[in-house]
Design a protein around this motif. Structure first.
Motif, PDB file in Angstrom:
ATOM      1  N   ALA A 130       0.754  -1.157  -0.054  1.00 45.08           N
ATOM      2  CA  ALA A 130      -0.128   0.011  -0.042  1.00 45.08           C
ATOM      3  C   ALA A 130       0.636   1.179  -0.014  1.00 45.08           C
ATOM      4  CB  ALA A 130      -0.865  -0.125   1.240  1.00 45.08           C
ATOM      5  N   SER A 131       1.932   1.375   0.840  1.00 41.15           N
ATOM      6  CA  SER A 131       2.700   2.353   0.786  1.00 41.15           C
ATOM      7  C   SER A 131       3.473   2.626  -0.673  1.00 41.15           C
ATOM      8  CB  SER A 131       3.960   2.177   1.717  1.00 41.15           C
ATOM      9  OG  SER A 131       4.622   3.337   1.867  1.00 41.15           O
ATOM     10  N   TRP A 132       3.983   1.350  -1.366  1.00 45.10           N
ATOM     11  CA  TRP A 132       4.561   1.666  -2.500  1.00 45.10           C
ATOM     12  C   TRP A 132       3.265   2.396  -3.649  1.00 45.10           C
ATOM     13  CZ3 TRP A 132       9.165   2.293  -4.243  1.00 45.10           C
ATOM     14  CH2 TRP A 132      10.304   1.611  -3.413  1.00 45.10           C
ATOM     15  N   GLN A 133       2.186   1.968  -3.333  1.00 44.78           N
ATOM     16  CA  GLN A 133       1.024   2.353  -4.310  1.00 44.78           C
ATOM     17  C   GLN A 133       0.942   3.957  -4.165  1.00 44.78           C
ATOM     18  OE1 GLN A 133      -2.196  -0.474  -3.481  1.00 44.78           O
ATOM     19  NE2 GLN A 133      -1.045  -2.166  -4.612  1.00 44.78           N
ATOM     20  N   ARG A 134       0.793   4.113  -2.787  1.00 44.36           N
ATOM     21  CA  ARG A 134       0.654   5.643  -2.529  1.00 44.36           C
ATOM     22  C   ARG A 134       1.720   6.370  -3.184  1.00 44.36           C
ATOM     23  NH1 ARG A 134      -1.062   3.386   2.500  1.00 44.36           N
ATOM     24  NH2 ARG A 134       0.961   3.839   3.406  1.00 44.36           N
ATOM     25  N   ALA A 135       2.828   5.916  -2.944  1.00 48.77           N
ATOM     26  CA  ALA A 135       4.143   6.442  -3.646  1.00 48.77           C
ATOM     27  C   ALA A 135       3.974   6.734  -4.943  1.00 48.77           C
ATOM     28  CB  ALA A 135       5.263   5.982  -3.104  1.00 48.77           C
ATOM     29  N   GLN A 149       9.294  10.529 -13.040  1.00 49.52           N
ATOM     30  CA  GLN A 149      10.357  10.506 -11.909  1.00 49.52           C
ATOM     31  C   GLN A 149      10.267   9.235 -11.410  1.00 49.52           C
ATOM     32  OE1 GLN A 149      12.173  13.158 -11.124  1.00 49.52           O
ATOM     33  NE2 GLN A 149      11.244  14.029 -12.979  1.00 49.52           N
ATOM     34  N   PRO A 150      11.387   8.848 -10.885  1.00 48.22           N
ATOM     35  CA  PRO A 150      11.461   7.321 -10.216  1.00 48.22           C
ATOM     36  C   PRO A 150      10.573   7.226  -8.869  1.00 48.22           C
ATOM     37  CG  PRO A 150      13.613   8.604  -9.738  1.00 48.22           C
ATOM     38  CD  PRO A 150      12.551   9.527 -10.820  1.00 48.22           C
ATOM     39  N   ILE A 151       9.866   6.118  -8.868  1.00 47.30           N
ATOM     40  CA  ILE A 151       8.985   5.931  -7.545  1.00 47.30           C
ATOM     41  C   ILE A 151       9.972   5.351  -6.674  1.00 47.30           C
ATOM     42  CG2 ILE A 151       7.174   4.589  -6.752  1.00 47.30           C
ATOM     43  CD1 ILE A 151       6.142   4.267  -9.656  1.00 47.30           C
ATOM     44  N   GLU A 152       9.997   6.221  -5.365  1.00 43.03           N
ATOM     45  CA  GLU A 152      10.640   5.906  -4.217  1.00 43.03           C
ATOM     46  C   GLU A 152       9.590   6.067  -3.064  1.00 43.03           C
ATOM     47  OE1 GLU A 152      13.423   9.154  -3.871  1.00 43.03           O
ATOM     48  OE2 GLU A 152      14.623   8.481  -5.846  1.00 43.03           O
ATOM     49  N   LEU A 153       9.931   5.024  -2.241  1.00 33.82           N
ATOM     50  CA  LEU A 153       9.064   4.559  -1.030  1.00 33.82           C
ATOM     51  C   LEU A 153       9.084   6.025  -0.206  1.00 33.82           C
ATOM     52  CD1 LEU A 153       7.230   2.673   0.094  1.00 33.82           C
ATOM     53  CD2 LEU A 153       9.311   2.000   1.458  1.00 33.82           C
ATOM     54  N   SER A 154      10.063   6.745  -0.304  1.00 33.47           N
ATOM     55  CA  SER A 154       9.682   8.283   0.657  1.00 33.47           C
ATOM     56  C   SER A 154       8.971   9.121   0.035  1.00 33.47           C
ATOM     57  CB  SER A 154      11.270   8.763   0.329  1.00 33.47           C
ATOM     58  OG  SER A 154      11.599   9.205  -0.742  1.00 33.47           O
ATOM     59  N   ASN A 155       8.360   8.861  -1.243  1.00 32.79           N
ATOM     60  CA  ASN A 155       7.411   9.726  -1.898  1.00 32.79           C
ATOM     61  C   ASN A 155       5.938   9.210  -1.233  1.00 32.79           C
ATOM     62  OD1 ASN A 155       9.373  10.744  -3.387  1.00 32.79           O
ATOM     63  ND2 ASN A 155       8.641   9.545  -5.279  1.00 32.79           N
ATOM     64  N   ASP A 156       5.893   8.396  -0.449  1.00 35.11           N
ATOM     65  CA  ASP A 156       4.582   8.104   0.103  1.00 35.11           C
ATOM     66  C   ASP A 156       4.206   9.132   1.006  1.00 35.11           C
ATOM     67  OD1 ASP A 156       2.337   7.029   1.658  1.00 35.11           O
ATOM     68  OD2 ASP A 156       3.338   5.433   2.073  1.00 35.11           O
ATOM     69  N   PRO A 157       3.075   9.719   0.868  1.00 34.51           N
ATOM     70  CA  PRO A 157       2.743  11.020   1.439  1.00 34.51           C
ATOM     71  C   PRO A 157       2.170  10.759   3.241  1.00 34.51           C
ATOM     72  CG  PRO A 157       0.857  10.204  -0.104  1.00 34.51           C
ATOM     73  CD  PRO A 157       2.088   9.584  -0.399  1.00 34.51           C
ATOM     74  N   GLU A 158       2.017   9.271   3.325  1.00 33.05           N
ATOM     75  CA  GLU A 158       1.668   8.556   4.651  1.00 33.05           C
ATOM     76  C   GLU A 158       3.025   8.139   5.241  1.00 33.05           C
ATOM     77  OE1 GLU A 158      -1.804   6.353   4.893  1.00 33.05           O
ATOM     78  OE2 GLU A 158      -2.647   7.239   3.464  1.00 33.05           O
ATOM     79  N   ALA A 159       4.102   8.260   4.667  1.00 30.63           N
ATOM     80  CA  ALA A 159       5.400   7.631   5.370  1.00 30.63           C
ATOM     81  C   ALA A 159       5.595   8.635   6.654  1.00 30.63           C
ATOM     82  CB  ALA A 159       6.583   7.667   4.324  1.00 30.63           C
ATOM     83  N   LEU A 160       6.099   7.939   7.689  1.00 26.26           N
ATOM     84  CA  LEU A 160       6.479   8.425   8.739  1.00 26.26           C
ATOM     85  C   LEU A 160       7.769   9.444   8.671  1.00 26.26           C
ATOM     86  CD1 LEU A 160       6.140   6.017  11.620  1.00 26.26           C
ATOM     87  CD2 LEU A 160       4.446   7.992  11.061  1.00 26.26           C
ATOM     88  N   ASP A 161       7.839  10.741   8.971  1.00 25.14           N
ATOM     89  CA  ASP A 161       8.895  11.553   8.849  1.00 25.14           C
ATOM     90  C   ASP A 161      10.124  11.447   9.876  1.00 25.14           C
ATOM     91  OD1 ASP A 161      10.760  13.543   8.210  1.00 25.14           O
ATOM     92  OD2 ASP A 161       9.682  15.143   8.646  1.00 25.14           O
ATOM     93  N   ASP A 162      11.191  10.823   9.434  1.00 23.94           N
ATOM     94  CA  ASP A 162      12.216  10.297  10.488  1.00 23.94           C
ATOM     95  C   ASP A 162      13.098  11.525  10.968  1.00 23.94           C
ATOM     96  OD1 ASP A 162      11.400   7.896  10.819  1.00 23.94           O
ATOM     97  OD2 ASP A 162      12.541   6.979   9.122  1.00 23.94           O
TER      98      ASP A 162
END
Length: 103
Positions: A76-81, A89-102
């Motif tokens: 699901a995270s990859w799909q959101r990303a 642009q390359p799809i990166e997991l960091s592009n997931d808008p719901e990813a936690l900001d570390d």
């Protein structure tokens, strides 16, 4: 349809194959166990790579490497990303808008 010159129809199939080989090389699964489980999955004669994926998911869950919920959450995270990534642009997991900001 795949051929000896092009064994994979889609990039994800090649990636799945490479992931399985890497997991074997890292000691997370052995080919004997893999062959037995994959043979059982293939008995139903479904899609070859869908059966491959299901076999890998089952083995990873049985060995507590990654369970169904973890796999579903990551997918699901990859799909959101992918949806949040600008075209071209390359799809990166960091592009997931719901990813936690570390940070």
């Amino acid at each position: 349809m795949n051929t000896p010159e092009q064994p994979f129809d889609e990039p994800w199939q090649a990636q799945l194959f490479a992931l399985t080989v890497a997991l074997n090389e890292a000691g997370w699964l052995d080919w004997s166990d893999w062959s037995t489980a994959f043979g059982q999955a293939r008995a139903a004669k479904g899609d070859y790579f869908e059966d491959w994926l299901a076999t890998l998911q089952t083995i990873l869950a049985e060995r507590d490497v990654a369970g169904g919920e973890q796999i579903a959450a990551l997918a699901a995270s990859w799909q959101r990303a992918a949806r949040a990534t600008p075209h071209g642009q390359p799809i990166e997991l960091s592009n997931d808008p719901e990813a936690l900001d570390d940070g």
